[in-house]
Design a protein around this motif. Sequence first.
Motif, PDB file in Angstrom:
ATOM      1  N   CYS A  11       0.829  -1.208   0.000  1.00 47.41           N
ATOM      2  CA  CYS A  11       0.000   0.000   0.000  1.00 47.41           C
ATOM      3  C   CYS A  11       0.863   1.258   0.000  1.00 47.41           C
ATOM      4  O   CYS A  11       0.578   2.219  -0.727  1.00 47.41           O
ATOM      5  N   VAL A  12       1.940   1.245   0.796  1.00 44.03           N
ATOM      6  CA  VAL A  12       2.841   2.399   0.834  1.00 44.03           C
ATOM      7  C   VAL A  12       3.509   2.593  -0.526  1.00 44.03           C
ATOM      8  O   VAL A  12       3.596   3.721  -1.037  1.00 44.03           O
ATOM      9  N   ILE A  13       3.954   1.512  -1.145  1.00 46.35           N
ATOM     10  CA  ILE A  13       4.610   1.615  -2.454  1.00 46.35           C
ATOM     11  C   ILE A  13       3.625   2.120  -3.509  1.00 46.35           C
ATOM     12  O   ILE A  13       3.990   2.935  -4.370  1.00 46.35           O
ATOM     13  N   LEU A  14       2.380   1.666  -3.449  1.00 44.89           N
ATOM     14  CA  LEU A  14       1.379   2.179  -4.391  1.00 44.89           C
ATOM     15  C   LEU A  14       1.144   3.671  -4.197  1.00 44.89           C
ATOM     16  O   LEU A  14       0.999   4.412  -5.171  1.00 44.89           O
ATOM     17  N   LEU A  15       1.108   4.117  -2.958  1.00 43.23           N
ATOM     18  CA  LEU A  15       0.922   5.545  -2.703  1.00 43.23           C
ATOM     19  C   LEU A  15       2.119   6.367  -3.164  1.00 43.23           C
ATOM     20  O   LEU A  15       1.972   7.466  -3.686  1.00 43.23           O
ATOM     21  N   VAL A  16       3.317   5.839  -2.970  1.00 40.46           N
ATOM     22  CA  VAL A  16       4.532   6.589  -3.293  1.00 40.46           C
ATOM     23  C   VAL A  16       4.815   6.580  -4.789  1.00 40.46           C
ATOM     24  O   VAL A  16       5.172   7.609  -5.362  1.00 40.46           O
ATOM     25  N   ASP A  17       4.655   5.431  -5.425  1.00 38.28           N
ATOM     26  CA  ASP A  17       5.047   5.304  -6.828  1.00 38.28           C
ATOM     27  C   ASP A  17       3.888   5.416  -7.809  1.00 38.28           C
ATOM     28  O   ASP A  17       4.100   5.395  -9.010  1.00 38.28           O
ATOM     29  N   GLY A  18       2.669   5.526  -7.305  1.00 43.50           N
ATOM     30  CA  GLY A  18       1.512   5.639  -8.177  1.00 43.50           C
ATOM     31  C   GLY A  18       1.419   7.000  -8.832  1.00 43.50           C
ATOM     32  O   GLY A  18       2.144   7.938  -8.473  1.00 43.50           O
ATOM     33  N   PRO A  19       0.511   7.144  -9.789  1.00 43.66           N
ATOM     34  CA  PRO A  19       0.344   8.428 -10.472  1.00 43.66           C
ATOM     35  C   PRO A  19      -0.090   9.518  -9.501  1.00 43.66           C
ATOM     36  O   PRO A  19      -1.019   9.338  -8.719  1.00 43.66           O
ATOM     37  N   ARG A  20       0.598  10.631  -9.558  1.00 44.35           N
ATOM     38  CA  ARG A  20       0.360  11.747  -8.642  1.00 44.35           C
ATOM     39  C   ARG A  20      -1.075  12.259  -8.685  1.00 44.35           C
ATOM     40  O   ARG A  20      -1.708  12.439  -7.651  1.00 44.35           O
ATOM     41  N   ASP A  21      -1.581  12.504  -9.879  1.00 44.11           N
ATOM     42  CA  ASP A  21      -2.904  13.110 -10.000  1.00 44.11           C
ATOM     43  C   ASP A  21      -4.005  12.187  -9.489  1.00 44.11           C
ATOM     44  O   ASP A  21      -4.997  12.644  -8.932  1.00 44.11           O
ATOM     45  N   TRP A  22      -3.860  10.879  -9.647  1.00 41.34           N
ATOM     46  CA  TRP A  22      -4.868   9.944  -9.133  1.00 41.34           C
ATOM     47  C   TRP A  22      -4.858   9.919  -7.612  1.00 41.34           C
ATOM     48  O   TRP A  22      -5.895   9.914  -6.977  1.00 41.34           O
ATOM     49  N   LEU A  23      -3.670   9.877  -7.046  1.00 40.35           N
ATOM     50  CA  LEU A  23      -3.563   9.697  -5.602  1.00 40.35           C
ATOM     51  C   LEU A  23      -3.855  10.967  -4.817  1.00 40.35           C
ATOM     52  O   LEU A  23      -4.239  10.896  -3.650  1.00 40.35           O
ATOM     53  N   ASP A  24      -3.677  12.113  -5.425  1.00 38.37           N
ATOM     54  CA  ASP A  24      -4.025  13.358  -4.738  1.00 38.37           C
ATOM     55  C   ASP A  24      -5.538  13.521  -4.620  1.00 38.37           C
ATOM     56  O   ASP A  24      -6.020  14.230  -3.748  1.00 38.37           O
ATOM     57  N   LYS A  25      -6.290  12.847  -5.498  1.00 38.64           N
ATOM     58  CA  LYS A  25      -7.752  12.896  -5.422  1.00 38.64           C
ATOM     59  C   LYS A  25      -8.290  11.983  -4.318  1.00 38.64           C
ATOM     60  O   LYS A  25      -9.442  12.109  -3.935  1.00 38.64           O
ATOM     61  N   CYS A  26      -7.491  11.080  -3.828  1.00 41.24           N
ATOM     62  CA  CYS A  26      -7.912  10.114  -2.799  1.00 41.24           C
ATOM     63  C   CYS A  26      -7.640  10.667  -1.406  1.00 41.24           C
ATOM     64  O   CYS A  26      -6.770  10.180  -0.686  1.00 41.24           O
ATOM     65  N   TRP A  27      -8.385  11.692  -1.030  1.00 40.44           N
ATOM     66  CA  TRP A  27      -8.304  12.285   0.303  1.00 40.44           C
ATOM     67  C   TRP A  27      -6.901  12.756   0.667  1.00 40.44           C
ATOM     68  O   TRP A  27      -6.555  12.842   1.841  1.00 40.44           O
ATOM     69  N   GLY A  28      -6.065  13.045  -0.311  1.00 35.23           N
ATOM     70  CA  GLY A  28      -4.721  13.547  -0.047  1.00 35.23           C
ATOM     71  C   GLY A  28      -3.832  12.549   0.678  1.00 35.23           C
ATOM     72  O   GLY A  28      -2.958  12.947   1.444  1.00 35.23           O
ATOM     73  N   LEU A  29      -4.037  11.246   0.413  1.00 32.40           N
ATOM     74  CA  LEU A  29      -3.257  10.224   1.113  1.00 32.40           C
ATOM     75  C   LEU A  29      -1.769  10.342   0.841  1.00 32.40           C
ATOM     76  O   LEU A  29      -0.948  10.173   1.739  1.00 32.40           O
ATOM     77  N   ARG A  30      -1.424  10.635  -0.399  1.00 33.97           N
ATOM     78  CA  ARG A  30      -0.009  10.747  -0.755  1.00 33.97           C
ATOM     79  C   ARG A  30       0.652  11.905  -0.009  1.00 33.97           C
ATOM     80  O   ARG A  30       1.746  11.766   0.532  1.00 33.97           O
ATOM     81  N   THR A  31      -0.033  13.041   0.043  1.00 37.36           N
ATOM     82  CA  THR A  31       0.512  14.205   0.745  1.00 37.36           C
ATOM     83  C   THR A  31       0.664  13.906   2.228  1.00 37.36           C
ATOM     84  O   THR A  31       1.679  14.250   2.840  1.00 37.36           O
ATOM     85  N   ARG A  32      -0.329  13.244   2.811  1.00 34.76           N
ATOM     86  CA  ARG A  32      -0.248  12.901   4.231  1.00 34.76           C
ATOM     87  C   ARG A  32       0.864  11.897   4.502  1.00 34.76           C
ATOM     88  O   ARG A  32       1.532  11.979   5.531  1.00 34.76           O
ATOM     89  N   LEU A  33       1.070  10.961   3.569  1.00 34.35           N
ATOM     90  CA  LEU A  33       2.165  10.002   3.736  1.00 34.35           C
ATOM     91  C   LEU A  33       3.511  10.716   3.700  1.00 34.35           C
ATOM     92  O   LEU A  33       4.394  10.430   4.515  1.00 34.35           O
ATOM     93  N   PHE A  34       3.679  11.676   2.778  1.00 33.59           N
ATOM     94  CA  PHE A  34       4.943  12.407   2.688  1.00 33.59           C
ATOM     95  C   PHE A  34       5.171  13.304   3.898  1.00 33.59           C
ATOM     96  O   PHE A  34       6.306  13.558   4.277  1.00 33.59           O
ATOM     97  N   LYS A  35       4.091  13.779   4.516  1.00 26.92           N
ATOM     98  CA  LYS A  35       4.251  14.549   5.749  1.00 26.92           C
ATOM     99  C   LYS A  35       4.636  13.646   6.909  1.00 26.92           C
ATOM    100  O   LYS A  35       5.415  14.041   7.777  1.00 26.92           O
ATOM    101  N   ALA A  36       4.096  12.428   6.930  1.00 27.37           N
ATOM    102  CA  ALA A  36       4.413  11.490   8.013  1.00 27.37           C
ATOM    103  C   ALA A  36       5.800  10.880   7.846  1.00 27.37           C
ATOM    104  O   ALA A  36       6.498  10.630   8.829  1.00 27.37           O
ATOM    105  N   ALA A  37       6.190  10.611   6.607  1.00 30.69           N
ATOM    106  CA  ALA A  37       7.499  10.011   6.324  1.00 30.69           C
ATOM    107  C   ALA A  37       8.139  10.777   5.169  1.00 30.69           C
ATOM    108  O   ALA A  37       8.103  10.335   4.022  1.00 30.69           O
ATOM    109  N   PRO A  38       8.741  11.942   5.454  1.00 28.59           N
ATOM    110  CA  PRO A  38       9.285  12.778   4.378  1.00 28.59           C
ATOM    111  C   PRO A  38      10.370  12.104   3.550  1.00 28.59           C
ATOM    112  O   PRO A  38      10.573  12.446   2.393  1.00 28.59           O
ATOM    113  N   CYS A  39      11.062  11.131   4.121  1.00 32.98           N
ATOM    114  CA  CYS A  39      12.138  10.465   3.375  1.00 32.98           C
ATOM    115  C   CYS A  39      11.599   9.739   2.139  1.00 32.98           C
ATOM    116  O   CYS A  39      12.330   9.537   1.173  1.00 32.98           O
TER     117      CYS A  39
END
Length: 107
Positions: A11-39
Motif C-alpha cells: 500500500c505504501v509503495i502504491l501511494l509513493v510510486d503511483g500516479p500523482r494526479d490519481w492519488l491526490d484525489k484520494c483524500w490527499g493520502l499521498r501528501t499525508r504520507l509524505f508529511k508522516a514520512a518525508p524520506c
Amino acid sequence: LIACYNAIFACVILLVDGPRDWLDKCWGLRTRLFKAAPCLGWLSGRAIFHFYVGSTNLVMLPDALLWRSIYIGIGATFVFAGILMLFHRFVFRDKRWDSTLGSVEDA
C-alpha cells in the motif's frame, strides 16, 4: 505476519510510486504520507525503502518451496529496483525523469 507487512508495504509503495494526479484525489493520502514520512518523498529514500522491503522478503523465507521461490523473486526484484533508483539518483542524474518518478527533492 510477513504477509501482513508485505500488504502494508505494498500500500505504501502504491501511494509513493503511483500516479500523482490519481492519488491526490484520494483524500490527499499521498501528501499525508509524505508529511508522516518525508524520506519517501526523495528518490534515495524510496530506494532505501524498496531495498528494505526486498531484503525483508529475502531474509524471512517461508518453508514451502513454491512460496520460497516467490519470495526470492519478489525480494530480488525490490532489491534490484532499489539499486537502480540509487544509481539514477547518484550516478545517472537526469532531472527530466523526476516528474515521472514523482520526486519531490527539489520542491
